[in-house]
Scaffold this motif. Sequence first.
Motif, PDB file in Angstrom:
ATOM      1  N   SER A   1      47.547  49.147  30.672  1.00 51.34           N
ATOM      2  CA  SER A   1      47.645  47.577  30.832  1.00 51.34           C
ATOM      3  C   SER A   1      48.216  47.300  29.429  1.00 51.34           C
TER       4      SER A   1
ATOM      5  N   GLN B   1      38.173  46.355  35.166  1.00 49.30           N
ATOM      6  CA  GLN B   1      38.646  46.721  36.446  1.00 49.30           C
ATOM      7  C   GLN B   1      38.178  48.077  36.983  1.00 49.30           C
TER       8      GLN B   1
ATOM      9  N   VAL C   1      39.721  43.057  44.995  1.00 50.16           N
ATOM     10  CA  VAL C   1      40.132  43.881  43.797  1.00 50.16           C
ATOM     11  C   VAL C   1      39.120  43.413  42.756  1.00 50.16           C
ATOM     12  N   LYS C   2      38.084  44.206  42.150  1.00 50.15           N
ATOM     13  CA  LYS C   2      37.257  43.725  41.432  1.00 50.15           C
ATOM     14  C   LYS C   2      37.527  43.446  39.711  1.00 50.15           C
ATOM     15  N   CYS C   3      36.825  42.706  39.315  1.00 54.54           N
ATOM     16  CA  CYS C   3      36.985  42.257  37.783  1.00 54.54           C
ATOM     17  C   CYS C   3      35.467  41.804  37.347  1.00 54.54           C
TER      18      CYS C   3
ATOM     19  N   TRP D   1      44.225  35.964  37.125  1.00 52.06           N
ATOM     20  CA  TRP D   1      44.771  37.105  37.740  1.00 52.06           C
ATOM     21  C   TRP D   1      46.204  36.931  37.756  1.00 52.06           C
TER      22      TRP D   1
ATOM     23  N   SER E   1      31.248  38.218  37.071  1.00 52.08           N
ATOM     24  CA  SER E   1      32.453  38.723  38.046  1.00 52.08           C
ATOM     25  C   SER E   1      33.767  37.642  38.428  1.00 52.08           C
TER      26      SER E   1
ATOM     27  N   HIS F   1      36.092  38.470  41.182  1.00 46.80           N
ATOM     28  CA  HIS F   1      36.976  39.148  42.114  1.00 46.80           C
ATOM     29  C   HIS F   1      37.979  38.444  42.925  1.00 46.80           C
TER      30      HIS F   1
ATOM     31  N   TYR G   1      47.898  44.669  40.078  1.00 47.92           N
ATOM     32  CA  TYR G   1      46.896  43.454  39.752  1.00 47.92           C
ATOM     33  C   TYR G   1      46.186  43.721  38.361  1.00 47.92           C
TER      34      TYR G   1
ATOM     35  N   CYS H   1      43.528  41.469  35.878  1.00 49.46           N
ATOM     36  CA  CYS H   1      42.279  40.496  35.574  1.00 49.46           C
ATOM     37  C   CYS H   1      42.711  40.226  33.983  1.00 49.46           C
TER      38      CYS H   1
ATOM     39  N   GLY I   1      42.559  43.653  31.829  1.00 49.29           N
ATOM     40  CA  GLY I   1      41.964  44.882  32.312  1.00 49.29           C
ATOM     41  C   GLY I   1      42.996  45.981  32.359  1.00 49.29           C
TER      42      GLY I   1
ATOM     43  N   THR J   1      44.692  47.284  38.471  1.00 47.67           N
ATOM     44  CA  THR J   1      44.352  47.908  39.982  1.00 47.67           C
ATOM     45  C   THR J   1      45.782  48.139  40.468  1.00 47.67           C
TER      46      THR J   1
END
Lengths: 116, 112
Positions: free
Chosen positions: A42, B6, B21-23, B35, B73, B75, B89, B91, B103, B106
Amino acid sequence: SAVISQKPSRDICQRGTSLTIQCQVDSQVTMMFWYRQQPGQSLTLIATANQGSEATYESGFVIDKFPISRPNLTFSTLTVSNMSPEDSSIYLCSVPLPQTGETEAFFGQGTRLTVV
Amino acid sequence: AQSVAQPEDQVNVAEGNPLTVKCTYSVSGNPYLFWYVQYPNRGLQFLLKYITGDNLVKGSYGFEAEFNKSQTSFHLKKPSALVSDSALYFCAVRDSSTDMRFGAGTRLTVKP
């Protein structure tokens, strides 16, 4: 949005040498940020560059290794000094969007540095 | 200090299916959430942000994100994925200061 130009886009350098990366913005901004993105990783903030004052470095980054200049409100340079292969990364400069009170940040295309 | 997580290194979906896509984030005070997308050999492109207001934020390329304060969150979602959405991606979060924390990223792969 801001247009940010970074030079060079990529370079291959010998260990022990230094490389200066330039970042030019098409509008005046108070703060500019320098990030490093190591391969497959990152973004990590290196430092924040304010015009007219010394840059503020994050933990793990020092001025002797990554000297920064900020001569005016549209330009900054980051130097990677005494390079080693571990410095091989993408280096990105970033600015907040001036008109929106500095919320999202915009990024240059990055400088892909390979140290051999 | 602010941070984001993430939890998924990789997300694979079939074209036409919905994607998420989770954050999750950690910040003192009110969060500013973002994002970004990174295509190969290109810089980061801003997709969307949450500052205040409606919890569902709509952004570029048909993406949207839902801010959930109780679950901390943010997402990223898209109702119907495209092969061209395949990218990395990130976050990001900031508090009242201006520097962002990102993050780990992902990698989204959309298969035809």
